[in-house]
Design an enzyme around this catalytic site. Structure first.
Site, mmCIF file in Angstrom:
data_model
loop_
_atom_site.group_PDB
_atom_site.id
_atom_site.type_symbol
_atom_site.label_atom_id
_atom_site.label_comp_id
_atom_site.label_asym_id
_atom_site.label_seq_id
_atom_site.Cartn_x
_atom_site.Cartn_y
_atom_site.Cartn_z
ATOM 1 N N HIS A 143 0.824 -1.215 0.000
ATOM 2 C CA HIS A 143 0.000 0.000 0.000
ATOM 3 C C HIS A 143 0.858 1.264 0.000
ATOM 4 O O HIS A 143 0.444 2.300 -0.532
ATOM 5 C CB HIS A 143 -0.912 0.028 1.223
ATOM 6 C CG HIS A 143 -2.119 -0.850 1.119
ATOM 7 N ND1 HIS A 143 -3.275 -0.460 0.480
ATOM 8 C CD2 HIS A 143 -2.351 -2.100 1.585
ATOM 9 C CE1 HIS A 143 -4.176 -1.425 0.562
ATOM 10 N NE2 HIS A 143 -3.644 -2.439 1.229
ATOM 11 N N ASP A 150 -7.661 -1.778 -1.344
ATOM 12 C CA ASP A 150 -8.562 -2.738 -0.709
ATOM 13 C C ASP A 150 -9.982 -2.299 -1.026
ATOM 14 O O ASP A 150 -10.349 -1.135 -0.772
ATOM 15 C CB ASP A 150 -8.364 -2.757 0.806
ATOM 16 C CG ASP A 150 -6.989 -3.261 1.220
ATOM 17 O OD1 ASP A 150 -6.377 -4.018 0.450
ATOM 18 O OD2 ASP A 150 -6.533 -2.893 2.320
ATOM 19 N N GLU A 220 -6.247 -12.397 0.888
ATOM 20 C CA GLU A 220 -7.243 -11.366 1.180
ATOM 21 C C GLU A 220 -8.059 -11.086 -0.084
ATOM 22 O O GLU A 220 -7.546 -10.510 -1.046
ATOM 23 C CB GLU A 220 -6.560 -10.079 1.656
ATOM 24 C CG GLU A 220 -5.781 -10.257 2.948
ATOM 25 C CD GLU A 220 -5.024 -9.005 3.366
ATOM 26 O OE1 GLU A 220 -4.542 -8.950 4.508
ATOM 27 O OE2 GLU A 220 -4.906 -8.067 2.542
ATOM 28 N N HIS A 223 -7.850 -7.375 -1.568
ATOM 29 C CA HIS A 223 -6.547 -6.713 -1.740
ATOM 30 C C HIS A 223 -6.026 -6.897 -3.174
ATOM 31 O O HIS A 223 -5.837 -8.022 -3.623
ATOM 32 C CB HIS A 223 -5.574 -7.323 -0.734
ATOM 33 C CG HIS A 223 -4.190 -6.760 -0.751
ATOM 34 N ND1 HIS A 223 -3.668 -6.035 0.297
ATOM 35 C CD2 HIS A 223 -3.200 -6.827 -1.677
ATOM 36 C CE1 HIS A 223 -2.420 -5.691 0.025
ATOM 37 N NE2 HIS A 223 -2.119 -6.158 -1.178
#
Length: 243
Positions: A143, A150, A220, A223
């Site tokens: 990130h 996300d 995830e 993500h």
């Protein structure tokens, strides 16, 4: 000649005043190559969780001075192309986190080093001190490079302020099996125990993001990172601010 000179000076002064009024008093602090998502596509819904207390920290993360999504320009434009595909289906993207300052990553890492039991809402089967070792919280984060996001998908007319994370899907989005930031095997994109509706939602999101050049992080479902990200070897630490 003095009158002519004075007239020229007045004209120049007025021109300077006009120029000053045309530009903001403070230049945008974003580094070159970064944009606020709303400036590229204001139709994408923003629900920036680390700017408030609806997250596993139960508080704002360092560096989140505003609930604003900032991305590299390439990532923002690619995300806008996904939004157009969603809008054609009467749906919208909902972004939970975008660029994350390095100071926020450090803040999260330091937080995990404090002892604590599992949290049924966010990490029901893992102790707080094991979140890094188990891979749920990173000591470094993609990130911070600015091209990771996300997100989920929601129906255009459906919103909710209730975000249960683990144990139940987020009622403000399609059913993805879990909410955002549920640190549990059930959040793995290809988890086998999903309901059909949740599995379909995850596939819809992955397929749409892949078509725009994003790759999913398999642990995830929410993500994604732009494959051809412009700052693949660089991390940033400027704070997240409103324009």
């Amino acid at each position: 000649m003095n009158k002519i000179r004075q007239a020229i000076q007045r004209i120049a002064f007025c021109a300077l005043l006009s120029a000053a009024a045309a530009f903001p008093a403070h230049a945008d602090p974003l580094p070159a190559g970064f944009v606020r998502l709303a400036d590229i596509d204001p139709s994408i819904r923003q629900d920036i969780r680390y700017a408030g207390s609806e997250n596993f920290l139960h508080r704002k993360a360092n560096g989140y001075d505003a609930p604003v999504c900032i991305l590299t320009e390439q990532a923002a434009k690619a995300l806008s192309s996904v939004q157009k595909a969603m809008a054609a289906r009467r749906m919208t993207l909902v972004v939970f986190d975008c660029y994350r300052p390095a100071r926020a990553v450090a803040d999260m890492g330091e937080w995990t080093r404090q002892s604590g039991p599992p949290d049924p809402r966010w990490y029901p089967t893992v102790e707080r001190g094991d979140l890094i070792a188990k891979g749920y919280v990173g000591e470094l984060s993609s990130h911070s490079r600015g091209s990771t996001v996300d997100l989920a998908i929601a129906e255009l007319d459906k919103k909710s302020a209730v975000h249960p994370a683990c144990g139940a899907p987020d009622t403000g989005t399609l059913d993805f099996g879990t909410g955002f930031d549920c640190f549990d095997p059930a959040s793995e994109t290809a988890y086998h125990g999903l309901r059909i509706k949740a599995a379909t939602s995850r596939k819809t999101l992955v397929d749409a993001m892949r078509a725009a050049g994003f790759r999913n992080y398999v642990r995830e479902w929410w993500h994604f990172t732009l494959q051809n990200e412009p700052f693949a070897k660089q991390r940033f630490d400027f704070p997240i601010t409103a324009p």
